[in-house]
Design an enzyme around this catalytic site. Structure first.
Site, PDB file in Angstrom:
ATOM      1  N   CYS A 171      -1.618   3.650  11.045  1.00 16.22           N
ATOM      2  CA  CYS A 171      -1.427   4.878  11.826  1.00 16.22           C
ATOM      3  C   CYS A 171      -2.671   5.112  12.683  1.00 16.22           C
ATOM      4  O   CYS A 171      -3.172   6.224  12.799  1.00 16.22           O
ATOM      5  CB  CYS A 171      -1.108   6.073  10.942  1.00 16.22           C
ATOM      6  SG  CYS A 171      -2.300   6.399   9.625  1.00 16.22           S
ATOM      7  N   CYS A 186       0.872  -1.179   0.000  1.00 18.71           N
ATOM      8  CA  CYS A 186       0.000   0.000   0.000  1.00 18.71           C
ATOM      9  C   CYS A 186       0.905   1.223   0.000  1.00 18.71           C
ATOM     10  O   CYS A 186       0.900   2.038   0.918  1.00 18.71           O
ATOM     11  CB  CYS A 186      -0.918   0.008   1.212  1.00 18.71           C
ATOM     12  SG  CYS A 186      -1.898  -1.501   1.445  1.00 18.71           S
ATOM     13  N   ALA A 187       1.703   1.338  -1.056  1.00 22.49           N
ATOM     14  CA  ALA A 187       2.837   2.263  -1.058  1.00 22.49           C
ATOM     15  C   ALA A 187       2.441   3.736  -1.067  1.00 22.49           C
ATOM     16  O   ALA A 187       3.167   4.573  -0.543  1.00 22.49           O
ATOM     17  CB  ALA A 187       3.727   1.956  -2.264  1.00 22.49           C
ATOM     18  N   LYS A 230       7.628   5.182   2.745  1.00 20.41           N
ATOM     19  CA  LYS A 230       8.264   3.996   3.335  1.00 20.41           C
ATOM     20  C   LYS A 230       9.029   3.195   2.279  1.00 20.41           C
ATOM     21  O   LYS A 230      10.040   2.570   2.579  1.00 20.41           O
ATOM     22  CB  LYS A 230       7.216   3.136   4.040  1.00 20.41           C
ATOM     23  CG  LYS A 230       6.572   3.860   5.228  1.00 20.41           C
ATOM     24  CD  LYS A 230       5.516   3.015   5.912  1.00 20.41           C
ATOM     25  CE  LYS A 230       4.850   3.779   7.043  1.00 20.41           C
ATOM     26  NZ  LYS A 230       4.013   4.904   6.580  1.00 20.41           N
ATOM     27  N   ASP A 274      -4.682  -2.955 -10.426  1.00 21.13           N
ATOM     28  CA  ASP A 274      -5.964  -2.856 -11.136  1.00 21.13           C
ATOM     29  C   ASP A 274      -6.582  -4.239 -11.372  1.00 21.13           C
ATOM     30  O   ASP A 274      -7.641  -4.378 -11.962  1.00 21.13           O
ATOM     31  CB  ASP A 274      -5.802  -2.110 -12.459  1.00 21.13           C
ATOM     32  CG  ASP A 274      -4.669  -2.672 -13.320  1.00 21.13           C
ATOM     33  OD1 ASP A 274      -4.096  -3.711 -12.934  1.00 21.13           O
ATOM     34  OD2 ASP A 274      -4.357  -2.065 -14.356  1.00 21.13           O
ATOM     35  N   GLY A 276       4.911   6.697  -1.461  1.00 18.64           N
ATOM     36  CA  GLY A 276       6.179   6.001  -1.331  1.00 18.64           C
ATOM     37  C   GLY A 276       7.151   6.414  -0.252  1.00 18.64           C
ATOM     38  O   GLY A 276       8.340   6.104  -0.347  1.00 18.64           O
ATOM     39  N   ASP A 327       1.125  -1.558   4.889  1.00 16.95           N
ATOM     40  CA  ASP A 327       0.818  -0.317   5.615  1.00 16.95           C
ATOM     41  C   ASP A 327      -0.647  -0.028   5.326  1.00 16.95           C
ATOM     42  O   ASP A 327      -0.980   0.741   4.429  1.00 16.95           O
ATOM     43  CB  ASP A 327       1.742   0.802   5.117  1.00 16.95           C
ATOM     44  CG  ASP A 327       1.590   2.083   5.922  1.00 16.95           C
ATOM     45  OD1 ASP A 327       1.024   2.018   7.030  1.00 16.95           O
ATOM     46  OD2 ASP A 327       2.016   3.145   5.441  1.00 16.95           O
TER      47      ASP A 327
END
Length: 404
Positions: A354, A232-233, A238, A283, A236, A301
């Protein structure tokens, strides 16, 4: 402090966009700051900080001002008057501030400060969820901390420089920083400043990233030469940290359902000097299936409520709805089930959010570990980061290992 009419009008316009038009606060403020090129750094700081302040304390200020949504412009000026009065700022002789009951404002503030949902300015339902999941003591401390302005934290890009070199270079541009114990790549600004204008930023020497967020990539325990997937970049942050920890050796695959976010990562990676990464737009299920049992490390994430980062996104608490929380818990378990299959035997998975809610964190991990795919994993350790204890964002991360 003397109030300037054009700056106050900018704040009122911004509040109207955020409260009545449903726009995101950060986007609104970016737009406001471009309104007048003559504004200096103090003017811009006033607009940004005042707007965020009133957004943060909306419920408390609205109760004191005795106004209800949707706010017309007169009501927005009343909110502004409450903010200024509580800050000890003398109100100018403008029509918007006629008959402002200064003494009543201060009295109402003292009275409402005894009630948590007003004192910490949160919707009833969020207060109820936090209380149920964290308990009276932890929740009271945590939600209070979520109203404290967050520090500006930098993550040094170790592909290009060191913490000491970055500190010295920023000092040459009149920006003072300090090291943080326990955060190997972090520098904290001693005073807020626009770091994006520095030559150090333009040269890719650092990214802005909260200290808690920096712990996630470290938790993965990556090594140069590995195949690592950031599922789940987003833009980016992380991914770039992982690439730096891998010394640009091996492969980092950044995945996201939004191609627009991955395009931002491409730009950031170029500035950072990161070249060991690939991007995959999710997709369909093909990009995931191609990587079944092939990744040394997988980072999830996960999308979440964001209740650990409200001090950075104060408008989020007004946009969140109970139904969203129910939906996001389903999504979290779904991505755990799907993306975990990319971990190879002996490889490791980090699940992170988070959020500070156990129902989004350790409960999701426990549920996964008893599922069909989850039974292949063992729990190694987790880290529950609360803002009131760390001084930084609220975060959760769990490390799981796939059985050989």
């Amino acid at each position: 402090m003397r109030l300037h009419r054009n700056l106050c009008f900018a704040v009122i316009d911004g509040l109207n966009n955020i409260f009545n038009d449903g726009e995101y606060a950060d986007k609104v403020i970016q737009k406001l700051l471009k309104r007048d090129k003559r504004w200096g750094s103090r003017d811009r700081s006033f607009i940004a900080e005042t707007t965020y302040d009133i957004v943060r304390w909306k419920r408390l200020y609205a109760k004191i001002a005795d106004v209800k949504e949707p706010f017309d412009r007169d009501n927005l000026w009343r909110l502004f008057a409450v903010w200024a009065t509580l800050k000890g700022i003398r109100l100018p002789d403008w029509k918007y501030f006629e008959n402002t009951p200064t003494r009543k404002i201060k009295g109402r503030f003292d009275e409402l400060s005894k009630i948590r949902k007003y004192r910490d300015s949160i919707p009833d339902w969020i207060d109820e969820v936090g209380l149920a999941e964290l308990g009276e003591d932890l929740w009271t401390k945590e939600i209070a901390m979520q109203n404290v302005l967050a520090d500006v934290i930098l993550r040094v890009n170790t592909l290009k420089t060191t913490k000491k070199e970055l500190q010295q270079r920023l000092q040459s541009e009149d920006i003072e920083t300090e090291f943080l114990d326990g955060y190997p790549s972090a520098l904290k600004l001693k005073e807020r400043a626009n770091v994006f204008k520095t030559t150090a930023f333009k040269d890719g020497w650092f990214e802005v990233q909260d200290a808690s967020s920096q712990l996630v990539a470290e938790f993965l325990n990556v090594e140069p030469g590995m195949k690592v997937v950031d599922t789940c970049a987003g833009a980016g942050g992380k991914t770039l940290h992982i690439a730096a920890l891998m010394q640009n050796k091996g492969q980092v695959i950044a995945m996201d359902i939004y191609e627009s976010k991955l395009r931002k990562l491409k730009t950031r990676a170029k500035r950072n000097g990161v070249h060991n990464f690939d991007m995959r737009v999710l997709d369909s299920t093909k990009p995931i299936k191609k990587l079944y049992d092939k990744a040394d490390r997988v980072l999830i994430d996960a999308p979440c409520s964001g209740l650990g980062v409200l001090r950075r996104n104060p408008d989020a608490k007004w946009k969140l709805e109970p139904e969203f929380l129910d939906r996001i818990r389903v999504t979290q378990q779904d991505v755990l089930q799907k993306y975990s299959r990319m971990v190879k035997p002996g490889g490791k998975l980090v699940y992170a959010t988070c959020s500070v809610l156990p129902s989004e964190n350790q409960e999701q991990v426990d549920k996964f570990l008893t599922s069909e795919f989850g039974k292949d994993f063992t729990f190694v350790k987790d880290n529950k980061v609360l803002a009131h204890q760390s001084g930084f964002d609220g975060f959760y991360m769990a490390l799981l290992e796939k059985k050989k």
